[in-house]
Design a protein around this motif. Sequence first.
Motif, PDB file in Angstrom:
ATOM      1  N   ALA A 150     -31.927   2.735  19.968  1.00 22.33           N
ATOM      2  CA  ALA A 150     -31.828   2.756  18.752  1.00 22.33           C
ATOM      3  C   ALA A 150     -32.797   1.849  18.434  1.00 22.33           C
ATOM      4  O   ALA A 150     -33.342   1.163  18.924  1.00 22.33           O
ATOM      5  N   LYS A 151     -33.374   2.039  17.292  1.00 22.36           N
ATOM      6  CA  LYS A 151     -35.202   1.750  17.003  1.00 22.36           C
ATOM      7  C   LYS A 151     -34.935   0.722  15.455  1.00 22.36           C
ATOM      8  O   LYS A 151     -34.086   0.842  14.727  1.00 22.36           O
ATOM      9  N   MET A 152     -35.737  -0.282  15.322  1.00 24.83           N
ATOM     10  CA  MET A 152     -35.584  -1.249  14.191  1.00 24.83           C
ATOM     11  C   MET A 152     -37.368  -0.810  14.267  1.00 24.83           C
ATOM     12  O   MET A 152     -37.566  -1.796  15.310  1.00 24.83           O
ATOM     13  N   ARG A 153     -37.606  -1.140  12.174  1.00 22.70           N
ATOM     14  CA  ARG A 153     -39.043  -1.158  12.877  1.00 22.70           C
ATOM     15  C   ARG A 153     -39.491  -1.788  11.840  1.00 22.70           C
ATOM     16  O   ARG A 153     -38.604  -1.572  10.286  1.00 22.70           O
ATOM     17  N   PHE A 154     -40.586  -2.670  10.694  1.00 21.85           N
ATOM     18  CA  PHE A 154     -40.893  -2.149   9.385  1.00 21.85           C
ATOM     19  C   PHE A 154     -41.833  -1.767   9.168  1.00 21.85           C
ATOM     20  O   PHE A 154     -42.400  -1.054  10.013  1.00 21.85           O
ATOM     21  N   ILE A 155     -41.436  -1.104   7.963  1.00 23.38           N
ATOM     22  CA  ILE A 155     -42.160  -0.139   7.506  1.00 23.38           C
ATOM     23  C   ILE A 155     -43.384  -0.538   6.026  1.00 23.38           C
ATOM     24  O   ILE A 155     -43.591   0.273   6.287  1.00 23.38           O
ATOM     25  N   LEU A 156     -43.192  -1.688   6.084  1.00 20.98           N
ATOM     26  CA  LEU A 156     -44.590  -2.305   5.621  1.00 20.98           C
ATOM     27  C   LEU A 156     -45.679  -3.255   6.152  1.00 20.98           C
ATOM     28  O   LEU A 156     -45.438  -3.375   7.460  1.00 20.98           O
ATOM     29  N   ASN A 157     -46.824  -3.753   6.170  1.00 21.63           N
ATOM     30  CA  ASN A 157     -48.026  -4.324   6.914  1.00 21.63           C
ATOM     31  C   ASN A 157     -47.684  -5.604   6.747  1.00 21.63           C
ATOM     32  O   ASN A 157     -48.313  -6.430   7.727  1.00 21.63           O
ATOM     33  N   GLU A 158     -47.297  -5.671   5.835  1.00 23.05           N
ATOM     34  CA  GLU A 158     -47.240  -7.241   5.481  1.00 23.05           C
ATOM     35  C   GLU A 158     -46.368  -7.179   3.521  1.00 23.05           C
ATOM     36  O   GLU A 158     -46.109  -6.745   3.233  1.00 23.05           O
ATOM     37  N   LEU A 159     -46.249  -8.398   3.616  1.00 26.22           N
ATOM     38  CA  LEU A 159     -45.155  -9.023   2.583  1.00 26.22           C
ATOM     39  C   LEU A 159     -46.243  -9.456   1.846  1.00 26.22           C
ATOM     40  O   LEU A 159     -47.025 -10.624   2.006  1.00 26.22           O
ATOM     41  N   GLU A 160     -45.830  -9.695   0.687  1.00 19.53           N
ATOM     42  CA  GLU A 160     -46.272 -10.390  -0.471  1.00 19.53           C
ATOM     43  C   GLU A 160     -45.905 -11.831  -0.700  1.00 19.53           C
ATOM     44  O   GLU A 160     -44.595 -11.414  -1.305  1.00 19.53           O
ATOM     45  N   VAL A 161     -46.726 -12.932  -1.383  1.00 21.43           N
ATOM     46  CA  VAL A 161     -45.906 -14.247  -1.726  1.00 21.43           C
ATOM     47  C   VAL A 161     -44.998 -13.871  -2.859  1.00 21.43           C
ATOM     48  O   VAL A 161     -45.788 -13.346  -4.210  1.00 21.43           O
ATOM     49  N   ALA A 162     -43.963 -14.678  -3.607  1.00 23.89           N
ATOM     50  CA  ALA A 162     -43.592 -14.298  -4.970  1.00 23.89           C
ATOM     51  C   ALA A 162     -42.216 -12.679  -5.293  1.00 23.89           C
ATOM     52  O   ALA A 162     -42.268 -12.598  -6.079  1.00 23.89           O
ATOM     53  N   LYS A 163     -42.826 -11.878  -4.009  1.00 27.44           N
ATOM     54  CA  LYS A 163     -42.047 -10.138  -4.795  1.00 27.44           C
ATOM     55  C   LYS A 163     -40.889 -10.260  -4.465  1.00 27.44           C
ATOM     56  O   LYS A 163     -40.799 -11.173  -3.127  1.00 27.44           O
ATOM     57  N   GLU A 164     -40.325 -10.056  -5.116  1.00 27.78           N
ATOM     58  CA  GLU A 164     -38.268  -9.829  -4.410  1.00 27.78           C
ATOM     59  C   GLU A 164     -39.014  -8.720  -3.335  1.00 27.78           C
ATOM     60  O   GLU A 164     -38.966  -7.242  -3.795  1.00 27.78           O
ATOM     61  N   TYR A 165     -38.160  -8.327  -2.401  1.00 31.80           N
ATOM     62  CA  TYR A 165     -37.891  -7.069  -1.112  1.00 31.80           C
ATOM     63  C   TYR A 165     -36.219  -7.260  -0.877  1.00 31.80           C
ATOM     64  O   TYR A 165     -35.612  -8.038  -0.882  1.00 31.80           O
ATOM     65  N   PHE A 178     -38.063 -11.954  12.063  1.00 38.75           N
ATOM     66  CA  PHE A 178     -36.790 -11.421  11.545  1.00 38.75           C
ATOM     67  C   PHE A 178     -35.837 -11.459  12.738  1.00 38.75           C
ATOM     68  O   PHE A 178     -36.940 -10.992  14.115  1.00 38.75           O
ATOM     69  N   ASN A 179     -34.401 -11.872  13.036  1.00 33.58           N
ATOM     70  CA  ASN A 179     -34.223 -12.459  14.292  1.00 33.58           C
ATOM     71  C   ASN A 179     -32.930 -11.254  13.668  1.00 33.58           C
ATOM     72  O   ASN A 179     -31.908 -12.212  13.503  1.00 33.58           O
ATOM     73  N   ILE A 180     -32.872  -9.612  13.987  1.00 36.72           N
ATOM     74  CA  ILE A 180     -31.354  -9.510  14.213  1.00 36.72           C
ATOM     75  C   ILE A 180     -31.050  -8.574  15.149  1.00 36.72           C
ATOM     76  O   ILE A 180     -31.235  -8.213  15.671  1.00 36.72           O
ATOM     77  N   LYS A 181     -29.449  -8.852  14.771  1.00 41.63           N
ATOM     78  CA  LYS A 181     -28.670  -8.697  15.843  1.00 41.63           C
ATOM     79  C   LYS A 181     -28.156  -6.980  15.329  1.00 41.63           C
ATOM     80  O   LYS A 181     -27.430  -6.894  14.139  1.00 41.63           O
ATOM     81  N   PHE A 182     -27.973  -5.950  15.752  1.00 44.58           N
ATOM     82  CA  PHE A 182     -27.279  -4.611  15.145  1.00 44.58           C
ATOM     83  C   PHE A 182     -26.387  -4.080  16.172  1.00 44.58           C
ATOM     84  O   PHE A 182     -26.723  -3.830  17.316  1.00 44.58           O
ATOM     85  N   ILE A 183     -26.068  -3.118  15.370  1.00 46.12           N
ATOM     86  CA  ILE A 183     -24.996  -1.604  16.662  1.00 46.12           C
ATOM     87  C   ILE A 183     -25.447  -0.534  16.183  1.00 46.12           C
ATOM     88  O   ILE A 183     -25.105  -0.128  14.782  1.00 46.12           O
ATOM     89  N   ASP A 184     -25.421   0.201  16.932  1.00 45.78           N
ATOM     90  CA  ASP A 184     -25.448   2.234  16.887  1.00 45.78           C
ATOM     91  C   ASP A 184     -23.937   2.487  16.489  1.00 45.78           C
ATOM     92  O   ASP A 184     -23.175   2.150  18.557  1.00 45.78           O
ATOM     93  N   LYS A 185     -23.591   2.790  15.205  1.00 39.43           N
ATOM     94  CA  LYS A 185     -22.755   3.055  15.597  1.00 39.43           C
ATOM     95  C   LYS A 185     -21.678   4.288  16.868  1.00 39.43           C
ATOM     96  O   LYS A 185     -20.591   4.655  16.992  1.00 39.43           O
ATOM     97  N   ILE A 186     -22.743   5.087  16.629  1.00 39.57           N
ATOM     98  CA  ILE A 186     -23.189   6.803  17.805  1.00 39.57           C
ATOM     99  C   ILE A 186     -22.336   6.032  19.127  1.00 39.57           C
ATOM    100  O   ILE A 186     -21.429   6.016  19.629  1.00 39.57           O
ATOM    101  N   SER A 187     -23.344   5.419  19.750  1.00 41.52           N
ATOM    102  CA  SER A 187     -23.206   4.414  21.192  1.00 41.52           C
ATOM    103  C   SER A 187     -22.870   3.508  21.247  1.00 41.52           C
ATOM    104  O   SER A 187     -21.964   3.313  22.614  1.00 41.52           O
ATOM    105  N   SER A 188     -22.615   3.001  20.418  1.00 38.56           N
ATOM    106  CA  SER A 188     -21.502   2.073  19.861  1.00 38.56           C
ATOM    107  C   SER A 188     -22.591   0.180  21.218  1.00 38.56           C
ATOM    108  O   SER A 188     -21.773  -0.943  21.397  1.00 38.56           O
ATOM    109  N   LYS A 189     -23.558   0.487  20.630  1.00 37.53           N
ATOM    110  CA  LYS A 189     -24.730  -0.590  22.052  1.00 37.53           C
ATOM    111  C   LYS A 189     -25.059  -1.149  20.944  1.00 37.53           C
ATOM    112  O   LYS A 189     -25.437  -1.364  20.891  1.00 37.53           O
ATOM    113  N   GLU A 190     -25.230  -3.091  21.610  1.00 40.65           N
ATOM    114  CA  GLU A 190     -26.066  -3.679  21.240  1.00 40.65           C
ATOM    115  C   GLU A 190     -27.183  -4.134  20.720  1.00 40.65           C
ATOM    116  O   GLU A 190     -28.248  -3.992  21.800  1.00 40.65           O
TER     117      GLU A 190
END
Length: 695
Positions: A444-459, A508-520
Amino acid sequence: MRLSVSGKIIKEISEKIPSTTYSMVELIKNAYEAMASYIEINIYDEMIEIIDDGEGMDLSDIRDLLIVSHSNKEYGVIKNGRIISGEKGLGFFSVFKFGSKVTVHTSKQELDYSFSIDMNEIENLKDIYDSNVDISKSASVDVKKHGTKIVIENLNSETMEIFCKVLNNPSNFLKLQNSIIDDSFEIKLNNLMKNSKNINSDISNLSLKNKIIAEAFFDSDKNYANDCFYYRICINNSWYDIDIDKKYNRILKNNKFGIKFQITYFKLSKGGVKNVSDYYKDQNLKKISPLVYFNNVYFSNELYNVEVNASMKSSKVIRQQVGIINAFLMEKGILDFNSDRTMLIESKNQLLFQDFLNYISSDSQVRIKEIEELEIQQKPKNRNIKMLKGESLKDNEIDDTNIRTIYYQNNVEKIFNSMKIGDWKIEYNNGDTTNISVLDYPDAKMRFILNELEVAKEYRLDDILEATDCKGTKQIIPQHIDIQPAKNISFDSKNEKLIVMSPSDIVFNIKFIDKISSKEFDFNQSIPCVKKTVDIKVNKTGFLHPFIKLNKTSVLDRDLVNFINEFNQVYDNDSCKMLRVASIRTLIEVICCEILDSLNEDKSEYLKENFKKIFFENGIKNNLFSKVTDDRDRRALTSIYEANKHSLITGTFVDKYNYSTHGLTRIVNEEFYKGDQPIFNLLYSYLLFVSQDKM
């Protein structure tokens, strides 16, 4: 002192866009990136009307729009499923390719705004810094109204004559009408000019279905196994997986790059090309070829070469191809475009990308011919297929009837079970064989879809991150989310909303599971958060002034410095007009000689030869462009160079100044050289840069 910009620069930017088609595509792309569901373009003899139902603009958006070469769009960001690829800030100014007066009406958040710009007024301004655009503002009668309407008047007769020919050419018309690939966006192109032609908008080629000999498919996100990408060929409902040379892994494995293609190969009788949709034809309606898109926006029908095997035997050549090749660039720098996005700039990735297209064209032609020969010679049929764990035979269009024997790792099995990874073989009653490699689920893959964040902007986290499971869908379960530094952020874990309160790198430190493969999986990456600012450059006025900020002292001949200072002084005072005209060629010659002296280059007795040597493409890139560290300065220099490239590298720019020395009082006035101010300042910037700390 402050930087001044002549109004002529805006006119030059719009006029230097090489074609009306590209200008209109820029305006269509603006509507698409504004989340419109449609754009309607009405072309009349006296005006052009462009209407969309996008987000519209408020005062802040209009301000950003009117800053030349500035954009508030972030390249590669995915917004509502659409990839944003506008970042040069030149799209709106494409309107002035068609006419000198533009009126904009736009609605956003229950407010209506309108303003007009007249290029005839702007181009006469010596400095547009202090010019104002009057913007009217009123409450919307319809509170649900949103979108933008652009009206172009005082049309340029020469441009419109060319544009009329474009619209009456079926190939150009259909490419413009289909310049965006997205079922959620419609382009309504209405040619209402006199003598306009009705053009068939059908691009499906359904009438030629029985002429198809093969189809090729590729998706870089899916067609990958065992460190090897592969594309698929379908012939007579049979599928073949073809490995791609691993030398292209360097670009294909870049998670900020992707490519999909679907190419159809025909066997048409003589004259049969006329039955293919004009969408895939060249301007002369003689040849057909697949079209290349970038981020769903039409780019070219010339990058993909169907003639790449022309030197081979005819048995290895299939020229009659149509289709779509769509490349996805999720960040700048993977492939770069020139200032008006009409060409790819040469680089290692560009050369590799072009070589990849040639490889696919050549290899697919050869493979299809080989498979055709094999199917004729080889009875029964033998197929090789790759599938993912858990997929069925039907999912991969494999016949599950009339099976004689099933083997797994050379052992007989009663049934096919794709949950077992490894090699399978299915033998059919008619002698056909299908060899199947069952592959484990990819990560499974996880990636940023933004190049940078802005101060004081809610995401929302979905605005920042994109996660896909092993099959490219969204079946992902977050297990643990930790965002650091905690003191710099406010994170609502329940609603997954994030605000960064000061500039820093956010981890960002994120742990996630792929529901199809059940891999973490673990995702541990950082993204910068910045406070948005606007840079304002300050520089000298006068006719000659540099485009760049110098870090060191430039050492010039005293007489040359006095010459330039006096020329600038009389230019600012609007005095000594004929003397300025008489001295302009001398100014060019002295600056050219000084540049060549600074570069330790030999000088010719002819000005034109010296000028060509200075603007030789590799020379100016190595001596100037590659060494300018400020991105904005470098873009300013290269955009002027690219816009005038032919006259610079051939030296034809100098010809008119050579001629002027023989007929000065009869044919020349101060307007003779004013339009060339950007080129003079490019030359002057070059001189100052190479003369830094020269002792």
